[in-house]
Design a protein around this motif. Structure first.
Motif, short mmCIF file in Angstrom:
data_model
loop_
_atom_site.label_atom_id
_atom_site.label_comp_id
_atom_site.label_asym_id
_atom_site.label_seq_id
_atom_site.Cartn_x
_atom_site.Cartn_y
_atom_site.Cartn_z
N LYS A 179 0.98 -1.32 -0.05
CA LYS A 179 -0.14 -0.14 0.00
C LYS A 179 0.71 1.18 -0.07
CE LYS A 179 -3.70 -2.65 0.43
NZ LYS A 179 -4.39 -2.77 -0.93
N VAL A 180 0.77 2.06 -1.13
CA VAL A 180 1.39 3.34 -1.05
C VAL A 180 0.64 4.48 -0.74
CG1 VAL A 180 2.84 4.85 -2.78
CG2 VAL A 180 2.96 2.37 -2.93
N ILE A 181 1.05 5.32 0.17
CA ILE A 181 0.37 6.65 0.45
C ILE A 181 1.34 7.77 0.08
CG2 ILE A 181 -0.52 8.03 2.44
CD1 ILE A 181 -0.92 5.49 4.08
N ALA A 182 0.76 8.74 -0.76
CA ALA A 182 1.68 9.78 -1.39
C ALA A 182 1.74 10.86 -0.42
CB ALA A 182 1.02 10.19 -2.84
N LEU A 183 2.69 11.61 -0.13
CA LEU A 183 2.83 12.73 0.73
C LEU A 183 3.14 14.00 -0.48
CD1 LEU A 183 5.03 12.06 3.78
CD2 LEU A 183 2.64 12.58 3.62
N SER A 184 2.40 15.10 -0.31
CA SER A 184 2.90 16.26 -1.31
C SER A 184 2.19 17.26 -0.75
CB SER A 184 1.81 15.92 -2.60
OG SER A 184 2.21 16.83 -3.58
N LEU A 187 -1.88 12.26 0.75
CA LEU A 187 -2.11 13.07 1.78
C LEU A 187 -1.32 14.67 1.53
CD1 LEU A 187 -0.88 10.94 5.08
CD2 LEU A 187 -3.16 11.92 4.61
N LEU A 188 -1.86 15.51 1.99
CA LEU A 188 -1.33 16.87 1.84
C LEU A 188 -0.16 16.92 3.25
CD1 LEU A 188 -4.14 19.08 0.79
CD2 LEU A 188 -2.37 18.09 -0.46
N LYS A 189 0.83 17.54 2.79
CA LYS A 189 1.80 17.60 4.08
C LYS A 189 1.54 18.33 5.09
CE LYS A 189 6.38 16.46 1.83
NZ LYS A 189 7.72 16.69 1.80
N ASP A 190 0.65 19.63 4.78
CA ASP A 190 0.17 20.16 6.16
C ASP A 190 -0.68 19.62 6.84
OD1 ASP A 190 -1.73 20.51 4.37
OD2 ASP A 190 -1.84 22.53 4.21
N ALA A 191 -1.16 18.27 6.45
CA ALA A 191 -2.19 17.60 7.37
C ALA A 191 -1.67 16.20 7.47
CB ALA A 191 -3.57 17.63 6.68
N ALA A 192 -0.58 16.12 7.17
CA ALA A 192 -0.04 14.48 7.32
C ALA A 192 0.13 13.92 8.88
CB ALA A 192 1.65 14.46 6.80
N PHE A 193 0.64 15.12 9.97
CA PHE A 193 0.79 14.53 11.12
C PHE A 193 -0.72 14.09 11.83
CE2 PHE A 193 4.68 16.76 10.36
CZ PHE A 193 5.49 16.18 10.69
N GLU A 194 -1.70 14.93 11.34
CA GLU A 194 -3.12 14.66 11.80
C GLU A 194 -3.59 13.22 11.10
OE1 GLU A 194 -2.20 17.62 10.90
OE2 GLU A 194 -1.77 18.64 12.59
N GLU A 195 -3.51 13.15 9.81
CA GLU A 195 -4.26 12.12 9.07
C GLU A 195 -3.57 10.86 9.05
OE1 GLU A 195 -5.71 13.97 5.34
OE2 GLU A 195 -5.86 15.76 6.43
N LEU A 196 -2.31 10.88 9.07
CA LEU A 196 -1.34 9.62 8.54
C LEU A 196 -2.03 8.33 9.24
CD1 LEU A 196 0.86 8.38 6.82
CD2 LEU A 196 2.61 8.93 8.77
N GLY A 197 -2.21 8.36 10.58
CA GLY A 197 -2.83 7.16 11.32
C GLY A 197 -4.11 6.49 10.64
N THR A 198 -5.04 7.52 10.26
CA THR A 198 -6.17 7.28 9.46
C THR A 198 -5.89 6.82 8.19
OG1 THR A 198 -7.24 8.88 10.96
CG2 THR A 198 -8.40 8.02 8.99
N ALA A 199 -5.00 7.40 7.48
CA ALA A 199 -4.72 6.98 6.32
C ALA A 199 -4.25 5.68 5.85
CB ALA A 199 -3.63 7.95 5.25
N ILE A 200 -3.25 5.22 7.03
CA ILE A 200 -2.84 3.86 6.94
C ILE A 200 -3.87 2.81 7.37
CG2 ILE A 200 -1.12 2.19 8.30
CD1 ILE A 200 0.60 4.74 8.74
N ALA A 201 -4.64 3.03 8.19
CA ALA A 201 -5.74 2.23 8.47
C ALA A 201 -6.76 2.07 7.62
CB ALA A 201 -6.27 2.80 9.91
N THR A 202 -7.06 2.98 6.92
CA THR A 202 -7.92 3.01 5.65
C THR A 202 -7.26 2.11 4.58
OG1 THR A 202 -8.88 5.18 6.15
CG2 THR A 202 -9.10 4.35 3.84
N VAL A 203 -6.06 2.38 4.09
CA VAL A 203 -5.74 1.73 2.82
C VAL A 203 -5.61 0.25 3.12
CG1 VAL A 203 -4.45 3.54 2.10
CG2 VAL A 203 -3.14 2.35 3.35
#
Length: 216
Positions: free
Chosen positions: A78-83, A103-119
């Motif tokens: 699973k690949v999650i892009a940061l930009s 993920l947008l970089k300015d929100a990465a710290f808030e969203e990364l955990g959710t993104a990983i669980a989702t993918v």
């Protein structure tokens, strides 16, 4: 079982911040870090992670083309892009390359955990700030193409284009890609012909505009 994850970003501070965040979670193990696109492709081949978090704008090989190579070798990862970019062009290219999240970089710290669980549930995660843009784009995918697209280039041509834009010489490129100087010259001519460009300066400006190479 821990989730094995690789972080790829050319900014050390960003990697350190994300690693510190992820290491607070007992079920995630950061097994490696990379600062170039080619570096993360090599690490994925060696370590076979479950998740890769990858910056789009990286030296040597951009995140879009790196994702294509990663997915070719490890179709289950699973690949999650940061930009920093919310532009639909980058989102579409990353999703087309096989990414499961953006993920947008300015929100990465808030969203990364959710993104990983989702993918990991085989779903796609997009930062809320870009969801509307992507939906509208897919609904209205009839806009005329005013400029040549890098998607018309082969994977190898895109690699050569990025390395040219980063100032590498023909010999440097040949050595890095394990091909002959003549082969590199052929690829460069094909890129110029496809894009209708006649100079390295034009190719460099195009690569930067298309997000194929980072701007320092």
């Amino acid at each position: 079982m821990s989730i094995r994850l690789i972080l790829a970003d050319d900014h050390k501070i960003m990697r350190e911040g994300l690693r510190a965040l992820l290491e607070r979670q007992a079920d995630i193990e950061v097994v490696a870090e990379a600062e170039t696109g080619r570096g993360v492709v090599d690490l994925c081949g060696q370590l076979k992670p479950d998740v890769v978090v990858i910056d789009i704008s990286m030296p040597d090989l951009n995140g879009i083309d790196a994702t294509r190579l990663i997915m070719k070798g490890l179709p289950g990862v699973k690949v999650i892009a940061l930009s920093m970019h919310s532009d639909k062009k980058y989102v579409k290219e990353m999703l087309s390359a096989g990414a499961s999240g953006y993920l947008l970089k300015d929100a990465a710290f808030e969203e990364l955990g959710t993104a990983i669980a989702t993918v990991l549930k085989n779903k796609t995660y997009l930062s809320p700030q870009i969801t509307d843009t992507v939906v509208k784009d897919y609904v209205n995918d009839r806009a005329p193409q005013d400029s040549p697209s890098s998607q018309h280039l082969s994977s190898r041509e895109r690699e050569v284009l990025q390395l040219i834009a980063e100032g590498k010489t023909t010999r440097d490129i040949a050595a890095k890609l394990y091909v002959s100087v003549k082969t590199v010259e052929t690829h460069r001519k094909q890129v110029m012909d496809k894009l209708g460009m006649n100079s390295v300066a034009e190719l460099t400006k195009y690569a930067i505009r298309e997000g194929l190479t980072p701007v320092e």
